[in-house]
Design a protein around this motif. Sequence first.
Motif: not given
Length: 360
Positions: A183-192, A343-360
Amino acid sequence: MQGYVVFSVEHADGTASAAHLAHGGGWLYYQGWGSEDGRMAQTRHRIAEVLTTLKLLSSMSQGDDVPGLKLSGGLNPQTLLQGRLDVEAVALAGHSYGGATVTALCSQEPAFKCTVALDPWWGALLADQAALERWKTNSPLLIMGSHRWNTPNSRGQLACGGERQAKLLQAVRYREEGPNGSQGGGAVLLVIKGTAHHTFTDVVPYFQTRFSWLIHMLGFTDDIDPALSLRLISQSTLAFLNRHLPLTEAQRSQFRQSQPLPDSATSAVNHVATTSQHMPSAEGQGRYTSGGQKTDQKDQTAVHEAGLHPGQVVLDGLSDSMSAGMKLDDRTYESRVKPEEREVFENICRDNIAILQLSL
């Protein structure tokens, strides 16, 4: 006035530097990590404490009399929060050991609509935990890991517990019902970029004026301006909560425009976010300190209390990026992580993102 209120759990499992026990139990000081079995017992203890907190807050919201509950300052526990908490919009957040604690809980308890794990230490997860095997809820998960803990060391290992993190990111995916369903709702892995384990605390900005020497001595250094990192962490957290908690359009619109985060919590309360925190030691090179100066000191063990930090909230267009989602009375929310969330996290963190991974 409406907004989020944060309740921080003081864990009495022996992992905190000090905890004041209820019913005149005195102080419990740091007991260490102990064996694998001992650590798993500590994790179960923490989970029970958070569940007890939710039960307590629900009772206080209803104005129930809770036997033995006393508040400082002569406040009346029966009336303080009566009718002021929305217990249908509850989220979890935790740092380090707390990040693993809240992830374990949200994988099995549907009362928590979504969860934010701040640089979680996955070694605290139970080996047979639903979070690693098969989620029993569809609660979305945001993992904000530090750059240092998500960069392989000389042995190719991640300080956060890379193998378990990879297993969790697979387990949290939604799969159709069946023998292998989840039933997992998915995850976002964000590393700044440039963040360290302590970046998710307010140690550096809080002590930088008078105790910069202490910051240097303890090795609390970053490769990113602390003010910038805290702003990005706060914005990302709010964006995730506003997307995945059941809110009315009026409530969600409060965060759609740029607005300053408060320096302290307000007395008005509508939504609950329960935090759980404790951090083991971590090592790594650092650059930024209190005044933006550079140093090469190491990170060392620290204990802190986590929360939202002052900064600017820029969430324009958040509501527009949401699909129809789920409805609860007159409230809507996304019950799962969707591709457009990138896109939500790209708009917030822009060039400060090291890792952005979605598990859907």
